[in-house]
Design a protein around this motif. Structure first.
Motif, PDB file in Angstrom:
ATOM      1  N   ALA A   1       0.956  -1.227   0.051  1.00 40.31           N
ATOM      2  CA  ALA A   1      -0.036   0.026  -0.018  1.00 40.31           C
ATOM      3  C   ALA A   1       0.975   1.250   0.101  1.00 40.31           C
ATOM      4  N   GLU A   2       0.390   2.224  -0.578  1.00 37.65           N
ATOM      5  CA  GLU A   2       1.112   3.475  -0.864  1.00 37.65           C
ATOM      6  C   GLU A   2       0.356   4.589   0.014  1.00 37.65           C
ATOM      7  N   PHE A   3       0.606   5.225   1.034  1.00 37.28           N
ATOM      8  CA  PHE A   3      -0.127   6.266   1.680  1.00 37.28           C
ATOM      9  C   PHE A   3       0.153   7.376   1.061  1.00 37.28           C
ATOM     10  N   PHE A   4      -0.647   8.360   0.914  1.00 36.13           N
ATOM     11  CA  PHE A   4      -0.502   9.751   0.487  1.00 36.13           C
ATOM     12  C   PHE A   4      -1.028  10.708   1.621  1.00 36.13           C
ATOM     13  N   TYR A   5      -0.272  11.458   2.400  1.00 37.46           N
ATOM     14  CA  TYR A   5      -0.714  12.064   3.700  1.00 37.46           C
ATOM     15  C   TYR A   5      -0.328  13.614   3.687  1.00 37.46           C
ATOM     16  N   HIS A   6      -1.026  14.522   4.108  1.00 37.56           N
ATOM     17  CA  HIS A   6      -0.323  15.802   4.329  1.00 37.56           C
ATOM     18  C   HIS A   6       0.479  15.831   5.516  1.00 37.56           C
ATOM     19  N   MET A   7       1.717  16.623   5.359  1.00 41.25           N
ATOM     20  CA  MET A   7       2.496  16.841   6.358  1.00 41.25           C
ATOM     21  C   MET A   7       1.865  17.608   7.268  1.00 41.25           C
ATOM     22  N   PRO A   8       2.370  17.581   8.610  1.00 44.14           N
ATOM     23  CA  PRO A   8       1.543  17.970   9.734  1.00 44.14           C
ATOM     24  C   PRO A   8       1.683  19.863   9.858  1.00 44.14           C
ATOM     25  N   ASP A   9       3.001  19.997   9.536  1.00 44.40           N
ATOM     26  CA  ASP A   9       3.320  21.616   9.730  1.00 44.40           C
ATOM     27  C   ASP A   9       3.046  22.392   8.306  1.00 44.40           C
TER      28      ASP A   9
ATOM     29  N   HIS B   1      -0.253  21.747   2.496  1.00 44.89           N
ATOM     30  CA  HIS B   1      -0.381  21.880   1.271  1.00 44.89           C
ATOM     31  C   HIS B   1       0.819  20.911   0.505  1.00 44.89           C
ATOM     32  N   VAL B   2       1.610  20.254   1.426  1.00 41.76           N
ATOM     33  CA  VAL B   2       2.463  19.565   0.882  1.00 41.76           C
ATOM     34  C   VAL B   2       2.092  17.966   1.367  1.00 41.76           C
ATOM     35  N   LEU B   3       2.099  17.015   0.207  1.00 43.73           N
ATOM     36  CA  LEU B   3       1.692  15.726   0.181  1.00 43.73           C
ATOM     37  C   LEU B   3       2.957  14.923   0.306  1.00 43.73           C
ATOM     38  N   ASN B   4       3.062  13.850   1.189  1.00 43.67           N
ATOM     39  CA  ASN B   4       4.054  12.967   1.463  1.00 43.67           C
ATOM     40  C   ASN B   4       3.557  11.437   1.245  1.00 43.67           C
ATOM     41  N   SER B   5       4.697  10.611   0.862  1.00 46.79           N
ATOM     42  CA  SER B   5       4.144   9.138   0.630  1.00 46.79           C
ATOM     43  C   SER B   5       4.913   8.360   1.739  1.00 46.79           C
ATOM     44  N   TYR B   6       4.240   7.121   1.882  1.00 47.40           N
ATOM     45  CA  TYR B   6       4.840   6.289   2.830  1.00 47.40           C
ATOM     46  C   TYR B   6       4.313   4.785   2.353  1.00 47.40           C
ATOM     47  N   THR B   7       5.320   3.831   1.927  1.00 40.45           N
ATOM     48  CA  THR B   7       5.026   2.729   1.552  1.00 40.45           C
ATOM     49  C   THR B   7       4.872   1.540   2.577  1.00 40.45           C
ATOM     50  N   TRP B   8       3.671   0.595   2.541  1.00 42.42           N
ATOM     51  CA  TRP B   8       3.674  -0.295   3.759  1.00 42.42           C
ATOM     52  C   TRP B   8       3.517  -1.730   2.906  1.00 42.42           C
ATOM     53  N   GLN B   9       3.972  -2.669   3.662  1.00 50.63           N
ATOM     54  CA  GLN B   9       3.833  -4.183   2.930  1.00 50.63           C
ATOM     55  C   GLN B   9       3.648  -4.939   4.238  1.00 50.63           C
ATOM     56  N   ASP B  10       2.736  -5.982   3.886  1.00 48.44           N
ATOM     57  CA  ASP B  10       2.459  -7.199   4.794  1.00 48.44           C
ATOM     58  C   ASP B  10       1.636  -8.507   4.141  1.00 48.44           C
ATOM     59  N   TYR B  11       1.876  -9.308   4.675  1.00 44.29           N
ATOM     60  CA  TYR B  11       0.948 -10.653   4.279  1.00 44.29           C
ATOM     61  C   TYR B  11      -0.399 -10.209   4.698  1.00 44.29           C
ATOM     62  N   ASP B  12      -1.381 -10.429   3.866  1.00 47.79           N
ATOM     63  CA  ASP B  12      -2.815 -10.068   4.283  1.00 47.79           C
ATOM     64  C   ASP B  12      -3.804 -11.073   3.364  1.00 47.79           C
ATOM     65  N   THR B  13      -5.019 -11.054   3.725  1.00 46.96           N
ATOM     66  CA  THR B  13      -6.050 -12.058   2.948  1.00 46.96           C
ATOM     67  C   THR B  13      -6.925 -11.033   2.018  1.00 46.96           C
ATOM     68  N   ALA B  14      -7.103 -11.248   0.943  1.00 47.12           N
ATOM     69  CA  ALA B  14      -8.174 -10.688  -0.004  1.00 47.12           C
ATOM     70  C   ALA B  14      -9.466 -11.218   0.176  1.00 47.12           C
TER      71      ALA B  14
ATOM     72  N   PRO C   1      -2.759  13.726   8.347  1.00 51.27           N
ATOM     73  CA  PRO C   1      -4.271  13.412   7.776  1.00 51.27           C
ATOM     74  C   PRO C   1      -3.991  12.632   6.544  1.00 51.27           C
ATOM     75  N   LEU C   2      -4.671  11.416   6.400  1.00 50.01           N
ATOM     76  CA  LEU C   2      -4.342  10.516   5.104  1.00 50.01           C
ATOM     77  C   LEU C   2      -5.175  11.435   3.805  1.00 50.01           C
ATOM     78  N   HIS C   3      -4.662  11.620   2.879  1.00 50.94           N
ATOM     79  CA  HIS C   3      -5.147  12.127   1.523  1.00 50.94           C
ATOM     80  C   HIS C   3      -5.836  10.996   0.744  1.00 50.94           C
ATOM     81  N   SER C   4      -4.856   9.985   0.411  1.00 54.30           N
ATOM     82  CA  SER C   4      -5.565   8.701  -0.103  1.00 54.30           C
ATOM     83  C   SER C   4      -4.323   7.716  -0.009  1.00 54.30           C
ATOM     84  N   VAL C   5      -5.259   6.497  -0.244  1.00 56.26           N
ATOM     85  CA  VAL C   5      -4.365   5.318  -0.189  1.00 56.26           C
ATOM     86  C   VAL C   5      -4.482   4.116  -1.325  1.00 56.26           C
TER      87      VAL C   5
END
Length: 89
Positions: A18-26, A29-42, A62-66
């Motif tokens: 998953a790639e999380f796009f979120y607003h920087m707290p300070d 208007h700036v978006l940053n991204s974070y990549t997350w991986q784990d084993y999961d069930t669909a 705060p999250l913008h999109s995932v």
């Protein structure tokens, strides 16, 4: 007891990225991204949604999109027991 990745894949788990796009707290208007991986069930993705809830509860940005992708690494047609031996020379 720790379950190995292979055992998890044989039980139907797949790798979710998953790639999380979120607003920087300070700088809201700036978006940053974070990549997350784990084993999961669909298709329910309980671990992914657990992480989203953790993010909303604990992280200031705060999250913008995932966006995410799920890949089953071992499918039923790909796994088979092989019995035999090949000798070369």
């Amino acid at each position: 007891m720790q379950v190995s990745e292979t055992e998890m894949m044989l039980k139907g788990y797949g790798l979710t990225t998953a790639e999380f796009f979120y607003h920087m707290p300070d700088y809201v208007h700036v978006l940053n991204s974070y990549t997350w991986q784990d084993y999961d069930t669909a298709p329910d993705h309980p671990r992914l949604f657990e992480f989203v809830e953790f993010w909303q509860r604990e992280i200031e940005g705060p999250l913008h999109s995932v966006r995410f992708i799920h890949r089953k690494l071992i499918a039923p047609g790909e796994w088979r027991n092989q019995v035999g031996e090949f000798r070369i020379h």
